[in-house]
Design a protein around this motif. Structure first.
Motif, PDB file in Angstrom:
ATOM      1  N   MET A 124      -7.845  20.280  -1.795  1.00 22.14           N
ATOM      2  CA  MET A 124      -6.597  19.709  -2.290  1.00 22.14           C
ATOM      3  C   MET A 124      -5.564  19.654  -1.165  1.00 22.14           C
ATOM      4  SD  MET A 124      -7.343  18.706  -5.069  1.00 22.14           S
ATOM      5  CE  MET A 124      -6.981  18.582  -6.791  1.00 22.14           C
ATOM      6  N   ASP A 157      -2.108  22.372  -0.532  1.00 18.42           N
ATOM      7  CA  ASP A 157      -1.473  21.826  -1.720  1.00 18.42           C
ATOM      8  C   ASP A 157      -0.166  22.577  -1.995  1.00 18.42           C
ATOM      9  OD1 ASP A 157      -1.430  20.089  -3.852  1.00 18.42           O
ATOM     10  OD2 ASP A 157      -2.346  21.535  -5.218  1.00 18.42           O
ATOM     11  N   THR A 211      -7.458  12.222   3.655  1.00 19.07           N
ATOM     12  CA  THR A 211      -7.796  12.627   2.290  1.00 19.07           C
ATOM     13  C   THR A 211      -6.551  13.178   1.614  1.00 19.07           C
ATOM     14  OG1 THR A 211      -9.937  13.280   3.186  1.00 19.07           O
ATOM     15  CG2 THR A 211      -9.455  13.933   0.928  1.00 19.07           C
ATOM     16  N   ASN A 226      -5.312  14.929  -1.832  1.00 19.39           N
ATOM     17  CA  ASN A 226      -5.748  15.624  -3.045  1.00 19.39           C
ATOM     18  C   ASN A 226      -7.215  15.322  -3.394  1.00 19.39           C
ATOM     19  OD1 ASN A 226      -3.315  16.839  -3.292  1.00 19.39           O
ATOM     20  ND2 ASN A 226      -2.576  15.576  -4.992  1.00 19.39           N
ATOM     21  N   GLY A 227      -8.050  15.407  -2.387  1.00 23.09           N
ATOM     22  CA  GLY A 227      -9.488  15.260  -2.618  1.00 23.09           C
ATOM     23  C   GLY A 227     -10.004  13.833  -2.596  1.00 23.09           C
ATOM     24  N   ASP A 228      -9.103  12.838  -2.664  1.00 22.83           N
ATOM     25  CA  ASP A 228      -9.559  11.439  -2.642  1.00 22.83           C
ATOM     26  C   ASP A 228      -9.484  10.877  -1.224  1.00 22.83           C
ATOM     27  OD1 ASP A 228      -9.918  11.415  -5.335  1.00 22.83           O
ATOM     28  OD2 ASP A 228      -7.915  10.599  -5.766  1.00 22.83           O
ATOM     29  N   ASP A 229     -10.524  10.187  -0.832  1.00 24.64           N
ATOM     30  CA  ASP A 229     -10.479   9.512   0.456  1.00 24.64           C
ATOM     31  C   ASP A 229      -9.497   8.342   0.370  1.00 24.64           C
ATOM     32  OD1 ASP A 229     -10.824   8.283   2.834  1.00 24.64           O
ATOM     33  OD2 ASP A 229     -12.965   7.863   2.597  1.00 24.64           O
TER      34      ASP A 229
END
Lengths: 345, 298
Positions: A1, A27, A60, A62-65
Motif C-alpha cells: 500500500m 500508506d 504503484t 495503493n497496490g495498483d500499477d
C-alpha cells in the motif's frame, strides 16, 4: 500500500532528470522529497501524478500499477507551487470543479465545498475570484480543490515556495495538523531542508536525478549516507576529508594536541545562537555555533586567535593518506561513517 | 558633482513619471487635441452634419431606402458569417502556432500579418485571379456573395489570431494539469478551462474583425464587384457619392460609424471585465496578504 516507484528514468533531451529512482512511501505517511533545484524531485512527483510520462520504471499507487494510467484515473490530488488557480472561476467553483466532473448533485456539492472551505478557513470567501485572494489563501483554496475529490494520495509541488516567510511557516504547521487529521498519503516537494524536517515524518533526499538517502529527519542528520546528504541536511564545515557540524565545533582559548588554531573573523549574534567564523592557518574558512553564554564566557573578539576542537566528525572516503590536509587534521583517520570522538584515536 | 544637476527637475516634479522633452502639459496636450480634431473629430462631425443636413426624416429615408437597407443587411450578414468562421479558424490557427511544433511555423506566423500589410485592392486582385472566371483551381466565385465572405475572411483573419495568440502564450499550463488531475478529460479541459480564458481575447478580436468587415471596401471591390446582389455598404456609399447623392452616402456612413463605435466600446468593456477577473488589483492583494499575517489565522 502507499506509493512505490521502481527504477524510474526520465530525460528531457540531454538532461537526465531521473536516473533509476526507486522510493517507497508508506500508506498514510507524510513524506518530503528534498533536494536542490534540478535534482528531479518535481519530475518524480509529476510522474507519480501522471503529469509526466516516465521513459521507464513503474509507479504503484495503493497496490495498483498506475504507470500507464492517465492523470484523470490516478486518484491523485495535486497542489502546484504557483497555485494553478482557475482564475476565471470563483473560489467555490474552483473547489467544486472535481465534484462537477464526477457529476455530484448540487446540494451534495455545496455541502462538500463548504465543509472543505471551512477546513481551509476560507468559508467567507466562496464568492471571491482567485485574483482577490492573497498567495496563502490561494494555496489553501488549491488544497481544498485537490482534497474535494477525496484523493488516495496528495502531492504537493513546492506548495509554499511562492509565499513569504511568515505565511510559509504558518502554512506548514497547518499542513502538518491537516495531515494528522486526514491521514491521506502525502508527498511534498521542497528545497528547504528546514521545511522538510518540520513537516514530514519521512524524507527522501534527491540530487542530480538520484535518491541519495531516505529516512527520518534524525536518521539523515545523525547518519548521513554521504557528503551530499550531510551538507544538504543541516550545516557543515569541511576540514580536509572530515565533515563537522558547526554545533560540534568547540571553541577554546588554550591549545592542546586535538585543537587547530584559527583567527576569529566575524561574530554574528542571531538571538540565542551565535555564529563565530574563523580562518584556519591553512586558509580554510569554518564556523562554529555557540550559545550566547559560551561566547560571553570566552570573551571572544574579532581578530583574536582561538582554538577549535571538533567534538564529532564524519568522513565518507576513509581519509585518504595522500591528502595532506587529511593527514594534518586532528581528527585521525577513521574509515567512513561516524568518526566519533577524535580523542579515541 | 551635484546630487541633482540643475538641468534635471527636482525629484518631486518627477512623480508622475517621465515626460516627453520640450512639451509642457498645456502645449503638448493642445497639439494632440488639434491633431485629433483635424484628423478624426472634424471629419466625423462633417459626415454626421452632412447626413442630417436635410433633417432627421430625410436621414431616415436615406438609410431605409431599399438599396441602402439591402446593402446594410448584406454587410452585416456577411460580416457575421466572417467573424464566426474566423473566430473558429483563427483560434485553431493561434493554437497551432502556440502549442504545436511543425515545419514552416515561423513562416506561417509571419504570413498571418500579410492581410494587414497588403493593400486591400491587391488582395482583391489576388482573390479574383485565384477564384475568378479563369481560376486555376476551377472555382469561380467572382461577383457572388460568397466572394464577399471570402474577401472579408482574408482581410480580418489576423485580428482574431493576434488577439488569441498572446492569451494562449501567457496561459498557465498548470491549470490544465490541475484540471486533468481532478478528472477532467481533454474536451472538458478545453471547454471549462482554456476557452473561458481565451474568451476575452477572442471576443476582442472578433469585435475588431467585425468592425473592419463592416467598412471593408478595397478587397471586396474587384472580387465581388457592385452588382445589385453584392453591393456592400462601403460600395453603396461610393455609388451614392458618384451619383451625386452625398446626403445618402453620409447617412449610411453614419450608421456604419455608430456600429463601429459601439463595437469598440464593447471591446473595451470586455477587456475591463477580463482584467478584473485576471489580475485584480495588486494593492488589494497586498492588503489581504498583510491581514493574513497579522490575523494569524491561516
Amino acid at each position: 500500500m502507499g506509493i512505490s516507484v521502481e527504477g524510474a528514468n526520465k530525460s528531457f533531451g540531454d538532461f537526465q532528470a531521473l536516473s533509476d529512482v526507486s522510493i517507497e512511501v508508506p500508506d498514510g505517511s507524510l513524506t518530503a522529497l528534498l533536494g536542490p533545484s534540478g535534482s528531479g524531485k518535481s519530475t518524480l512527483l509529476r510522474a507519480i501524478a501522471g503529469l509526466e510520462d516516465l521513459d521507464s520504471g513503474q509507479v504503484t499507487i495503493n497496490g495498483d500499477d498506475a504507470t500507464r494510467k492517465p492523470p484523470q484515473q490516478r486518484g491523485v490530488g495535486f497542489v502546484f507551487q504557483h497555485y494553478a488557480a482557475f482564475k476565471h472561476m470563483t473560489v467555490y467553483d474552483n473547489v467544486a470543479f472535481g465534484l462537477k466532473i464526477r457529476k455530484w448533485k448540487k446540494p451534495e456539492t455545496s455541502n462538500r465545498v463548504h465543509e472543505l472551505l471551512q477546513l481551509v478557513q476560507l468559508d467567507g470567501l466562496a464568492g471571491r475570484f482567485p485574483s482577490q485572494l492573497s498567495g496563502g489563501q490561494r494555496q489553501r483554496m488549491a488544497l481544498a480543490r485537490a482534497l474535494a475529490v477525496e484523493p488516495q494520495v496528495l502531492l504537493l509541488d513546492e506548495p509554499f515556495g511562492a509565499l513569504d516567510a511568515k505565511v510559509r511557516k504558518d502554512l506548514r504547521t497547518w499542513l502538518r495538523r491537516l495531515h494528522e487529521e486526514m491521514h491521506v498519503t502525502t508527498i511534498f516537494v521542497t528545497h528547504d531542508q528546514e521545511e522538510a524536517m518540520d513537516v514530514a515524518g519521512q524524507l527522501v533526499v534527491m540530487n542530480e536525478g538520484r535518491v541519495e538517502q531516505s529516512g527520518t529527519a534524525d536518521d539523515l542528520y545523525e547518519h548521513p549516507a554521504n557528503e551530499f546528504v550531510m551538507s544538504f541536511v543541516g550545516e557543515v564545515n569541511q576540514l580536509g576529508d572530515h565533515f563537522v557540524r558547526p554545533h560540534d565545533m568547540e571553541v577554546v582559548l588554550d591549545p592542546d594536541d586535538r585543537t587547530q588554531e584559527g583567527m576569529v573573523q566575524r561574530i554574528v549574534t542571531l538571538g540565542f545562537e551565535v555564529r563565530v567564523e574563523l580562518v584556519l592557518s591553512d586558509g580554510t574558512e569554518v564556523w562554529a555555533q555557540l550559545t550566547r553564554n559560551e561566547l560571553q564566557r570566552l570573551e571572544l573578539r574579532e581578530g583574536q586567535i582561538a582554538y577549535l576542537r571538533p567534538i564529532q566528525a564524519k568522513s565518507f572516503n576513509g581519509g585518504s593518506p595522500s591528502n595532506p590536509q587529511g593527514a594534518s587534521t586532528p581528527l585521525g583517520t577513521q574509515d567512513g561513517g561516524d568518526a566519533g570522538l577524535p580523542a579515541a584515536v | 558633482m551635484e546630487a541633482h544637476p540643475a538641468n534635471l527637475p527636482a525629484p518631486s516634479q518627477h512623480r508622475a513619471g517621465i515626460r516627453l522633452p520640450g512639451l509642457g502639459v498645456g502645449f503638448g496636450g493642445g497639439m494632440v487635441m488639434l491633431y485629433l480634431s483635424l484628423i478624426v473629430l472634424l471629419p466625423l462631425a462633417a459626415v454626421a452634419s452632412e447626413a442630417f443636413s436635410l433633417g432627421l426624416g430625410h436621414f431616415w429615408e436615406q438609410v431605409t431606402s431599399p438599396l441602402a437597407k439591402k446593402s446594410l443587411e448584406l454587410t452585416v450578414i456577411c460580416s457575421l458569417i466572417v467573424v464566426v468562421v474566423n473566430g473558429f479558424f483563427g483560434t485553431i490557427l493561434a493554437w497551432l502556432l502556440v502549442r504545436d511544433k511543425f515545419p514552416g511555423k515561423s513562416i506561417i506566423n509571419a504570413v498571418i500579418d500579410l492581410p494587414f500589410a497588403l493593400p486591400t485592392i491587391v488582395a482583391s486582385l489576388i482573390l479574383l485571379t485565384l477564384y475568378g472566371a479563369d481560376s486555376p483551381l476551377g472555382i469561380d466565385l467572382a461577383f457572388t456573395r460568397t466572394a464577399i465572405v471570402v474577401a472579408l475572411c482574408f482581410v480580418t483573419l489576423p485580428f482574431v489570431v493576434r488577439a488569441v495568440q498572446p492569451l494562449l502564450l501567457e496561459m498557465d499550463r498548470e491549470m490544465e494539469a490541475a484540471a486533468a488531475s481532478l478528472g477532467a478529460g481533454n474536451f472538458t479541459i478545453f471547454r471549462r478551462i482554456i476557452f473561458p480564458n481565451l474568451l476575452p481575447g477572442l471576443a476582442a478580436g472578433v469585435a475588431l474583425a467585425f468592425a473592419r468587415a463592416l467598412g471593408e471596401f478595397g478587397s471586396v471591390l474587384l472580387f465581388a464587384g457592385g452588382n445589385p446582389d453584392t453591393t456592400v455598404s462601403s460600395v453603396f456609399i461610393r455609388n451614392q457619392v458618384e451619383s451625386g447623392n452625398e446626403v445618402g452616402a453620409a447617412a449610411v456612413s453614419v450608421v456604419l460609424l455608430v456600429a463601429s463605435l459601439l463595437l469598440l466600446a464593447s471591446v473595451s468593456l470586455i477587456q475591463r471585465w477580463a482584467i478584473r477577473h485576471d489580475r485584480g488589483s495588486t494593492d488589494f492583494i497586498v492588503t489581504v496578504e498583510n491581514k493574513d499575517v497579522s490575523g494569524g489565522g491561516i
